[in-house]
Design an enzyme around this catalytic site. Structure first.
Site, mmCIF file in Angstrom:
data_model
loop_
_atom_site.group_PDB
_atom_site.id
_atom_site.type_symbol
_atom_site.label_atom_id
_atom_site.label_comp_id
_atom_site.label_asym_id
_atom_site.label_seq_id
_atom_site.Cartn_x
_atom_site.Cartn_y
_atom_site.Cartn_z
ATOM 1 C CG ASP A 49 -0.324 -0.064 2.533
ATOM 2 O OD1 ASP A 49 0.920 -0.147 2.604
ATOM 3 O OD2 ASP A 49 -1.061 -0.049 3.538
ATOM 4 C CB SER A 50 4.552 1.733 0.001
ATOM 5 O OG SER A 50 4.797 0.566 -0.763
ATOM 6 C CG ASP A 88 0.466 -4.154 1.963
ATOM 7 O OD1 ASP A 88 0.678 -5.154 2.669
ATOM 8 O OD2 ASP A 88 1.229 -3.173 1.936
ATOM 9 C CE LYS A 118 2.934 -5.948 3.822
ATOM 10 N NZ LYS A 118 2.514 -4.910 4.823
ATOM 11 C CD GLU A 120 0.271 -1.484 8.555
ATOM 12 O OE1 GLU A 120 -0.095 -0.886 9.587
ATOM 13 O OE2 GLU A 120 0.756 -0.903 7.570
ATOM 14 C CD GLU A 187 7.907 -0.428 7.746
ATOM 15 O OE1 GLU A 187 8.182 0.702 7.266
ATOM 16 O OE2 GLU A 187 6.878 -1.061 7.477
#
Length: 287
Positions: A49-50, A88, A118, A120, A187
């Site tokens: 999602d970056s 993501d 993915k 978080e 991270e």
């Protein structure tokens, strides 16, 4: 390798089996051309999602939508053939009812063809990871600095520098592991914490701003290639793409202004019909 050659992609179980073995090479990808370049070198491509910040110019990842992730996931799948592709789940698509998370994850995999998602792995996410895995969706966890929580933290800030934070990040990693995540991104944590997490979980850890002792590494490709003036401390630049683009565009602009582009090699000439000439040469005159 021909793009028409049938190649079997690396799978989630194969990534998990790399625990403690050869380091896992991962990079982000958002477009088909870049995915094609990265594919032979990487074990895993993350459609992160970056993309919201790198491609769309957003200030953080919070504004990224499911539709954006699907579009870029489709592009990366078209451009790659060997690496495992993980997409993501964007902010707001999985934090609530696990049934909603399953519906969104299912849509991501069906519409992109990617192999995993993915998430978080905050305090309440382990149950959702288990819910997805039990229903056939491979999940990669993400602990430590969690970009989607930027509004809670106030900024992107390294984690694990206090004992309370260390215990929290460790607990989240263990919970994601126990819930069935096939790998865990670690991270922006204290360098001594990442090896502890790596030793404490049974699946591979993928470091980004963590430690060389993780089971693999990932970077945002555009950061690593030098597309931006500023990058996080943990980025090592392996190229100067911004400089190369600036030089190429400067030369192009100069050639246009000097009327040196396009030249004869870049223009089309009128085709001469050779058939009448051939008839004249043979004395084939009609009339």
């Amino acid at each position: 390798m021909s793009r028409h050659t049938q190649v079997r992609r690396i799978t989630a179980p194969e990534i998990t089996a790399r625990k403690g073995g050869d380091p896992i090479v991962c990079l982000t990808a958002y477009t088909a051309p870049v995915a094609e370049i990265l594919d032979p070198h990487c074990d895993l491509l993350l459609v992160g999602d970056s993309v919201g910040m790198v491609v769309h110019g957003l200030p953080n990842t919070v504004g990224v939508t499911l539709e954006m992730m699907i579009m870029h996931g489709q592009a990366v799948m078209r451009g790659s053939e060997r690496a495992m592709v993980v997409v993501d789940m964007p902010f707001g698509s999985y934090e609530g009812d696990p049934k909603d998370a399953f519906a969104n994850a299912t849509r991501l995999l069906k519409e992109t063809g990617a192999q995993a998602v993915k998430v978080e792995a905050g305090p309440q996410i382990a149950a959702t990871i288990a819910y997805l895995v039990d229903r056939g969706i491979p999940v990669m966890g993400h602990v430590g600095l969690r970009p989607q929580a930027v509004n809670v933290d106030g900024k992107f800030r390294a984690k694990g520098r206090t004992q309370d934070e260390r215990e929290k990040v460790m607990a989240e990693a263990k919970a994601a592991d126990a819930a069935g995540a096939f790998a865990i991104v670690v991270e922006g944590v204290d360098e001594t914490l990442a090896p502890e997490i790596t030793a404490a979980v049974g699946v591979p850890t993928i470091g980004i701003g963590a430690s060389a002792q993780c089971d693999g590494q990932i970077l945002v490709t555009d950061d690593m290639l030098g597309l931006f003036d500023w990058t996080p401390k943990f980025v090592r630049r392996y190229g100067d793409i911004k400089g190369a683009i600036d030089k190429a565009v400067s030369e192009y602009a100069a050639d246009v202004r000097g009327r040196r582009f396009p030249a004869a090699a870049e223009t089309y000439a009128l085709r001469v019909n050779s058939a009448p000439q051939a008839r004249v040469a043979r004395g084939d005159k009609r009339g």
